[in-house]
Structure formats: C-alpha cells, structure tokens
Scaffold this motif. Structure first.
Motif, mmCIF file in Angstrom:
data_model
loop_
_atom_site.group_PDB
_atom_site.id
_atom_site.type_symbol
_atom_site.label_atom_id
_atom_site.label_comp_id
_atom_site.label_asym_id
_atom_site.label_seq_id
_atom_site.Cartn_x
_atom_site.Cartn_y
_atom_site.Cartn_z
ATOM 1 N N LYS A 153 0.673 -1.193 0.146
ATOM 2 C CA LYS A 153 0.051 0.097 0.002
ATOM 3 C C LYS A 153 0.881 1.159 -0.058
ATOM 4 O O LYS A 153 0.586 2.254 -0.621
ATOM 5 N N LYS A 154 2.227 0.989 0.830
ATOM 6 C CA LYS A 154 2.823 2.509 0.784
ATOM 7 C C LYS A 154 3.516 2.627 -0.806
ATOM 8 O O LYS A 154 3.833 3.645 -1.093
ATOM 9 N N LYS A 212 0.907 3.896 -2.818
ATOM 10 C CA LYS A 212 0.552 5.653 -2.566
ATOM 11 C C LYS A 212 1.904 6.386 -3.273
ATOM 12 O O LYS A 212 1.666 7.423 -3.783
ATOM 13 N N LYS A 213 3.086 5.752 -3.238
ATOM 14 C CA LYS A 213 4.048 6.466 -3.844
ATOM 15 C C LYS A 213 4.059 6.424 -5.486
ATOM 16 O O LYS A 213 4.464 7.828 -5.867
ATOM 17 N N ARG A 249 -3.094 6.316 -10.894
ATOM 18 C CA ARG A 249 -3.254 5.072 -9.610
ATOM 19 C C ARG A 249 -3.659 3.862 -10.196
ATOM 20 O O ARG A 249 -4.285 3.836 -11.279
ATOM 21 N N TYR A 270 2.632 1.434 -10.456
ATOM 22 C CA TYR A 270 3.394 0.767 -9.167
ATOM 23 C C TYR A 270 4.300 -0.302 -9.598
ATOM 24 O O TYR A 270 5.100 -0.714 -8.930
ATOM 25 N N LEU A 326 0.596 3.746 8.522
ATOM 26 C CA LEU A 326 -0.287 4.545 7.582
ATOM 27 C C LEU A 326 -1.322 5.503 8.320
ATOM 28 O O LEU A 326 -2.063 5.943 7.915
#
Length: 346
Positions: free
Chosen positions: A45-46, A49-50, A57, A65, A116
């Motif tokens: 998840k990190k 988000k990055k 997204r 990703y 988070l």
C-alpha cells in the motif's frame, strides 16, 4: 489414596502430551507466514501511494506501481509468507495452520494504525484480542500431526470412501454454482463467487498438504517424485488454485472487500477443517473436550475477524462520508457565490 492421585495424574498426562516437534515447526511457519503476509499489505500500500503520487493510480487503471521498488518489496514479502504457509502444512494439521491465517489481519491492522495512521478504534482492538485468544486455544489443543512415510499413504487417505464422497459433493456443488447460479446471481449475491472459492480452496489445501509431505520426505532422502500420485496432486493443486483465484478476483471486483474477506475466511476455513477432519482424521486422535475447545477457539477467531472487518467498514464509511460532505459543501456555491441549492429551489 496416593495410588488414586497417581492414577489421576497419569491420565491427565496421557490426555495432554504437549506439542510434537512437527507441530511446533508448523506453528512457527504459520506464525511467520501471518507476519510476512500481514506486513506485505502495508508495504504494498505504501508502494501504491508512492507510485500514485507520480503516475496514474492503480485504482484508475494505471500500472506505475510496477516501477516502484517498494511495491515489489511488498510482493516478495507476500510470496515469502505464502511459501512459509505452504511449508507449515507439511508439518502440522490443517486444523492448526488454517485458522492462524487470521493473525495476518491483526498484523495488517496494527501496522496500518502505526505506519499508515489508519484509525483502529476500541472495537478493532477487541477484534484483535479475540483472534489472539481463539488462536491460542487452537494452538494449545491442536491434534498431533499424523505420521506419514510415503505419498502412497496420503493417496490411500484421499481415496477412502468418506473423502471421495466429500470431494464428489464439492465438485458437483461447484459445477452447479458455475453453470446454474453464476449467470443469474453472480453479480448480485456474494455467496456465489465466495462459495466456489471456498469449496475449491478446501480441496486445494488438502493437495497442498500432500505436496508439502512429498517435499519433506524427498528432502529427507526418500524420493517421492517418482510416484505418479505426486503428479496427480500437482494437477489437482493447479486446477483448484486457478479456479479459486479466478472467482476470488471476480468477487473482489464485484463486491466490497469488507464484505468478501470475512465471509471468504469463514467459509474457506470451515470447509478446510472439515476436509482435513475427513481425510486425515484429525479428531480421531482427540477426546471430546479437546475437540469442543478447538471449536470454541475457532468461533472466537471468527468473531474477532468479523469485528475487525466491521470496524474497518465503519471507519472507511465515515471517511468516505466526510469526503462527500466536503465536496457537497464546495459545490453548494456557484461561480458567483450564489448557493446552488437555493437557486434550484427558486
């Protein structure tokens, strides 16, 4: 009198002999698996988000990703967890390993709260405690692993009438769900997709356990890869896992994750324990007190899991409502500062 005490002490010792070395290995592997899998969700998840901050997204159809090292760290962590889970089945009964999967939810929730900054309220904490208490109950009263010296022994267990009947019922039920219920109710009833995943999952775990035993025996010097039964189990695993993942993806794509996850966990774990009890006869080596305690521990884990997911759903719903309210307030005024709602009413 002393003789009576000695007799009662002896019977207690006979009823509880502690965990075998194989069960301890399976327990350590299952706990490690839960830690790695629970952690992987947070790391991924990190990474998402990055990646989303600098590209499209994943939720909007982007694949940026895939270029994010942090996401790959999370993916590798998950693979390590799944390998540890696979290995755990080679050493411990499914009734011990499968319910411990709930601990990954606790680890994920705790790390999400710390890293988070996702809120974990008092009911979420209570859910975590219930999962730990239930898991402890099962660990302390789990049956000893059955001694197996050849894949042929596993094959004999799998081809006994009781398990063949179970497998036949599962396969017929899956075909009915796929061809009769999926076209009509697949998009409206979560139980259809989840039912297929859970039924196939119970067979896949039995075959995974068989393969785990095969590898354990092979690495100890007794080559089991020469037997055709080994490759039948490989074929069953591939068929079941592919079907399971296909319909799990459909379920997650169609319904809310907070609804799918607890239902899938309950059905999958229940059917897996049932399949293990039938095939490996886990409860034949236990007394009624131990069996009832294990069932109580399992029900406690289920309660904690539902509470955790319900809490997550409430928190997600509250944050979504807050965002919607904010957008509505911003949209209430037109370009010239005239409230749109009043304008409409005029």
């Amino acid at each position: 009198m002393a003789e009576g005490q000695s007799g009662s002490g002896g019977s207690w010792t006979d009823s509880y002999k502690g965990m075998s070395s194989d069960n301890i290995k399976g327990l350590v592997l299952a706990l490690s698996s839960s830690f790695f899998i629970g952690s992987s969700f947070i790391v991924k998840k990190k990474g998402l988000k990055k990646a989303g901050a600098s590209g499209v997204r994943a939720g909007s159809g982007g694949y940026s990703y895939l270029y994010e090292p942090l996401w790959w760290v999370g993916m590798i962590t998950m693979i390590v967890g799944e390998v540890a889970n696979f290995a755990a089945y080679a050493f411990a009964p499914a009734i011990l390993v499968t319910p411990l999967g709930a601990l990954s939810i606790i680890i994920s929730a705790a790390l999400a709260h710390i890293i988070l900054h996702e809120k974990l309220n008092i009911f979420g904490i209570l859910g975590c405690v219930l999962c730990v208490v239930g898991s402890t109950n099962i660990v302390l009263h789990a049956p000893q692993e059955r001694e197996i010296d050849s894949v042929k022994e596993v094959w004999d267990l799998a081809t006994e009438p009781a398990f063949l009947l179970y497998a036949a019922v599962v396969i017929v039920a899956v075909f009915i769900l796929i061809f009769q219920f999926v076209p009509q109710y697949g998009q409206t009833n979560v139980m259809v997709y989840v039912g297929i995943c859970s039924l196939m999952g119970s067979l896949s775990v039995m075959s995974v356990k068989a393969l785990g035993i095969v590898l354990k025996l092979t690495f100890s010097g007794m080559n089991q890869l020469i037997y055709p039964q080994t490759w039948v189990f490989v074929l069953v695993v591939l068929t079941c896992v592919l079907t399971q993942m296909n319909y799990l993806n459909k379920a997650l794509d169609t319904f809310n994750t907070a609804v799918v996850s607890p239902i899938y966990y309950v059905m999958f774990t229940t059917l897996t324990i049932l399949a293990s009890v039938i095939m490996f006869k886990d409860w034949d080596r236990q007394n009624p007190t131990q069996i009832i305690t294990e069932i109580c521990g399992f029900v406690t884990i289920l309660s904690g899991t539902f509470l955790l997911h319900k809490t997550k759903d409430m928190v997600d719903g509250a944050s979504t409502s807050a965002r919607l309210s904010k957008h509505l307030e911003e949209d209430d005024c037109g370009a010239e500062g005239i409230p749109l709602r009043h304008q409409d009413s005029m």
